[in-house]
Write a protein that holds these residues in place. Structure first.
Motif, mmCIF file in Angstrom:
data_model
loop_
_atom_site.group_PDB
_atom_site.id
_atom_site.type_symbol
_atom_site.label_atom_id
_atom_site.label_comp_id
_atom_site.label_asym_id
_atom_site.label_seq_id
_atom_site.Cartn_x
_atom_site.Cartn_y
_atom_site.Cartn_z
ATOM 1 N N TRP A 18 0.746 14.159 -7.143
ATOM 2 C CA TRP A 18 1.414 15.210 -7.903
ATOM 3 C C TRP A 18 1.672 14.674 -9.297
ATOM 4 O O TRP A 18 1.298 13.538 -9.603
ATOM 5 N N ASP A 19 2.270 15.460 -10.196
ATOM 6 C CA ASP A 19 2.374 15.065 -11.599
ATOM 7 C C ASP A 19 3.106 13.736 -11.781
ATOM 8 O O ASP A 19 2.772 12.963 -12.688
ATOM 9 N N ASP A 20 4.113 13.483 -10.952
ATOM 10 C CA ASP A 20 4.951 12.302 -11.140
ATOM 11 C C ASP A 20 4.737 11.218 -10.096
ATOM 12 O O ASP A 20 5.619 10.373 -9.883
ATOM 13 N N GLY A 21 3.592 11.220 -9.445
ATOM 14 C CA GLY A 21 3.380 10.153 -8.491
ATOM 15 C C GLY A 21 2.134 10.315 -7.653
ATOM 16 O O GLY A 21 1.404 11.308 -7.756
ATOM 17 N N PHE A 22 1.916 9.330 -6.813
ATOM 18 C CA PHE A 22 0.787 9.367 -5.880
ATOM 19 C C PHE A 22 1.059 8.347 -4.777
ATOM 20 O O PHE A 22 1.961 7.506 -4.876
ATOM 21 N N GLY A 23 0.270 8.433 -3.732
ATOM 22 C CA GLY A 23 0.351 7.472 -2.643
ATOM 23 C C GLY A 23 -1.022 6.933 -2.319
ATOM 24 O O GLY A 23 -2.037 7.416 -2.835
ATOM 25 N N TRP A 24 -1.058 5.915 -1.458
ATOM 26 C CA TRP A 24 -2.357 5.404 -1.050
ATOM 27 C C TRP A 24 -2.275 4.742 0.327
ATOM 28 O O TRP A 24 -1.219 4.289 0.748
ATOM 29 N N LEU A 25 -3.402 4.753 1.002
ATOM 30 C CA LEU A 25 -3.599 4.019 2.245
ATOM 31 C C LEU A 25 -4.543 2.867 1.937
ATOM 32 O O LEU A 25 -5.719 3.097 1.620
ATOM 33 N N ALA A 26 -4.034 1.633 1.975
ATOM 34 C CA ALA A 26 -4.861 0.474 1.640
ATOM 35 C C ALA A 26 -5.906 0.189 2.716
ATOM 36 O O ALA A 26 -6.969 -0.363 2.423
ATOM 37 N N HIS A 27 -5.573 0.545 3.953
ATOM 38 C CA HIS A 27 -6.500 0.376 5.087
ATOM 39 C C HIS A 27 -6.589 1.719 5.810
ATOM 40 O O HIS A 27 -5.905 1.938 6.823
ATOM 41 N N ARG A 34 -0.278 2.787 7.259
ATOM 42 C CA ARG A 34 0.769 2.394 6.320
ATOM 43 C C ARG A 34 0.514 3.021 4.947
ATOM 44 O O ARG A 34 -0.517 2.769 4.321
ATOM 45 N N ALA A 35 1.472 3.793 4.494
ATOM 46 C CA ALA A 35 1.351 4.483 3.211
ATOM 47 C C ALA A 35 2.253 3.827 2.180
ATOM 48 O O ALA A 35 3.384 3.430 2.477
ATOM 49 N N SER A 36 1.742 3.704 0.973
ATOM 50 C CA SER A 36 2.477 3.170 -0.169
ATOM 51 C C SER A 36 2.535 4.253 -1.240
ATOM 52 O O SER A 36 1.692 5.154 -1.271
ATOM 53 N N HIS A 37 3.532 4.148 -2.139
ATOM 54 C CA HIS A 37 3.688 5.186 -3.156
ATOM 55 C C HIS A 37 4.097 4.615 -4.504
ATOM 56 O O HIS A 37 4.693 3.531 -4.578
ATOM 57 N N ALA A 38 3.786 5.368 -5.545
ATOM 58 C CA ALA A 38 4.270 5.096 -6.896
ATOM 59 C C ALA A 38 4.884 6.388 -7.417
ATOM 60 O O ALA A 38 4.265 7.456 -7.324
ATOM 61 N N VAL A 39 6.098 6.287 -7.946
ATOM 62 C CA VAL A 39 6.840 7.466 -8.375
ATOM 63 C C VAL A 39 7.392 7.228 -9.781
ATOM 64 O O VAL A 39 8.027 6.194 -10.032
ATOM 65 N N LYS A 40 7.163 8.184 -10.677
ATOM 66 C CA LYS A 40 7.662 8.070 -12.044
ATOM 67 C C LYS A 40 9.123 8.503 -12.116
ATOM 68 O O LYS A 40 9.532 9.477 -11.477
ATOM 69 N N ALA A 41 9.918 7.759 -12.895
ATOM 70 C CA ALA A 41 11.320 8.081 -13.129
ATOM 71 C C ALA A 41 11.604 7.907 -14.619
ATOM 72 O O ALA A 41 10.728 7.503 -15.398
ATOM 73 N N ASP A 42 12.835 8.205 -15.037
ATOM 74 C CA ASP A 42 13.195 8.067 -16.447
ATOM 75 C C ASP A 42 13.083 6.621 -16.919
ATOM 76 O O ASP A 42 12.839 6.373 -18.105
ATOM 77 N N ASP A 43 13.275 5.668 -16.019
ATOM 78 C CA ASP A 43 13.239 4.261 -16.411
ATOM 79 C C ASP A 43 11.893 3.596 -16.153
ATOM 80 O O ASP A 43 11.759 2.383 -16.265
ATOM 81 N N GLY A 44 10.868 4.364 -15.790
ATOM 82 C CA GLY A 44 9.542 3.813 -15.560
ATOM 83 C C GLY A 44 8.993 4.184 -14.195
ATOM 84 O O GLY A 44 9.493 5.098 -13.535
ATOM 85 N N PHE A 188 6.033 9.632 3.290
ATOM 86 C CA PHE A 188 6.299 8.825 4.474
ATOM 87 C C PHE A 188 5.772 7.404 4.316
ATOM 88 O O PHE A 188 4.829 7.161 3.557
ATOM 89 N N GLY A 189 6.333 6.497 5.093
ATOM 90 C CA GLY A 189 5.809 5.144 5.150
ATOM 91 C C GLY A 189 4.579 5.038 6.032
ATOM 92 O O GLY A 189 3.879 4.020 6.008
ATOM 93 N N HIS A 190 4.306 6.110 6.800
ATOM 94 C CA HIS A 190 3.146 6.121 7.697
ATOM 95 C C HIS A 190 2.535 7.514 7.685
ATOM 96 O O HIS A 190 3.145 8.474 8.160
ATOM 97 N N GLY A 191 1.338 7.635 7.117
ATOM 98 C CA GLY A 191 0.656 8.921 7.094
ATOM 99 C C GLY A 191 0.848 9.661 5.779
ATOM 100 O O GLY A 191 1.631 9.258 4.913
ATOM 101 N N GLU A 192 0.127 10.761 5.654
ATOM 102 C CA GLU A 192 0.173 11.558 4.429
ATOM 103 C C GLU A 192 1.438 12.405 4.383
ATOM 104 O O GLU A 192 2.001 12.788 5.409
ATOM 105 N N GLY A 193 1.864 12.710 3.162
ATOM 106 C CA GLY A 193 3.096 13.449 2.955
ATOM 107 C C GLY A 193 2.942 14.948 3.148
ATOM 108 O O GLY A 193 1.853 15.463 3.400
ATOM 109 N N VAL A 194 4.064 15.641 3.025
ATOM 110 C CA VAL A 194 4.110 17.100 3.159
ATOM 111 C C VAL A 194 4.522 17.684 1.818
ATOM 112 O O VAL A 194 5.578 17.333 1.273
#
Length: 234
Positions: A18-27, A34-44, A188-194
């Motif tokens: 989405w505009d302010d973030g994304f996730g990924w499955l490394a394996h 196992r899902a990881s995420h990056a989320v934009k905030a006012d401080d970075g 989520f920490g496991h699987g794709e989001g909603v």
């Protein structure tokens, strides 16, 4: 297919964009998803529960400057230290969460209720002494991050559920913690989001968790045991 693939990732599947973030499955092929995420905030940009993967740095750089790595579960140290050191930032861990510090070779920053100036309020959930979980919610944009308690990955959903409560808590779902939240998206920490009708999906998961316990027990017990054993060996 391994439950959790501990080798260096050679592939990556990008999810939850989405505009302010994304996730990924490394394996992408591992059973535990196992899902990881990056989320934009006012401080970075905040990197959440990361499993390192190729080409992730390029995507992070597109999103903005990384200001910190946040670990939201006592069993999600993952590659937090590796990513934090690469960007020269601390790993943020709730003050009350143990186990993570001894598994992260990077500076640790402890906090009480919000990591940095991210806008995420963190709710403490501690079902077991060896399982401590920080549920993060940012009311400003309705982003809810649940590391383990609920998910869409294997071992969680049953029937038509889009979100499932972990089997160990279906009889006593966490309504007190989650029942009043109105998320626009759930990560989520496991699987794709909603991302569609997320509040309705959350309500369905919580209100029907108990009545769907027996079908979940029959279909998910084996998967849950494999996931639990693999997590305890981390």
């Amino acid at each position: 297919m391994p439950v959790y693939d501990r080798s260096s990732a050679s592939d990556v599947k990008v999810i939850d964009r989405w505009d302010d973030g994304f996730g990924w499955l490394a394996h992408p092929e591992e059973e535990g998803k196992r899902a990881s995420h990056a989320v934009k905030a006012d401080d970075g940009v905040w990197v959440i529960d990361p499993v390192d993967a190729p080409n992730i740095d390029e995507l992070l750089d597109e999103l903005g400057d990384v200001t910190g790595v946040a670990v939201l579960c006592s069993h999600h140290a993952r590659d937090a230290g590796t990513v934090a050191n690469r960007y020269g930032v601390p790993v943020y861990v709730p003050r009350w969460m143990n186990r993570v510090g001894e598994r992260v070779d990077a500076p640790i920053e402890q906090y009480d209720s919000e990591f940095g100036d991210s806008g995420f309020e963190v709710y403490r959930f501690e079902p077991l002494s060896l399982w401590q979980e920080a549920i993060a919610y940012r009311e400003a944009d309705g982003t809810l991050i649940i590391p383990d308690l609920l998910a869409s990955g294997p071992g969680y959903t049953v029937g038509s559920e889009r979100v499932g409560v972990v089997l160990s808590h279906r009889l006593f779902p966490p309504r007190a913690t989650l029942g009043d939240l109105e998320p626009e998206r759930i990560l989520f920490g496991h699987g794709e989001g909603v991302f569609v009708d997320a509040t309705a999906a959350l309500d369905t998961a919580l209100s029907g968790a108990r009545k769907r316990f027996l079908p979940a027990l029959v279909t998910q017990l084996g998967t849950n045991l494999r996931l639990f054993i693999a997590a305890m060996n981390d």
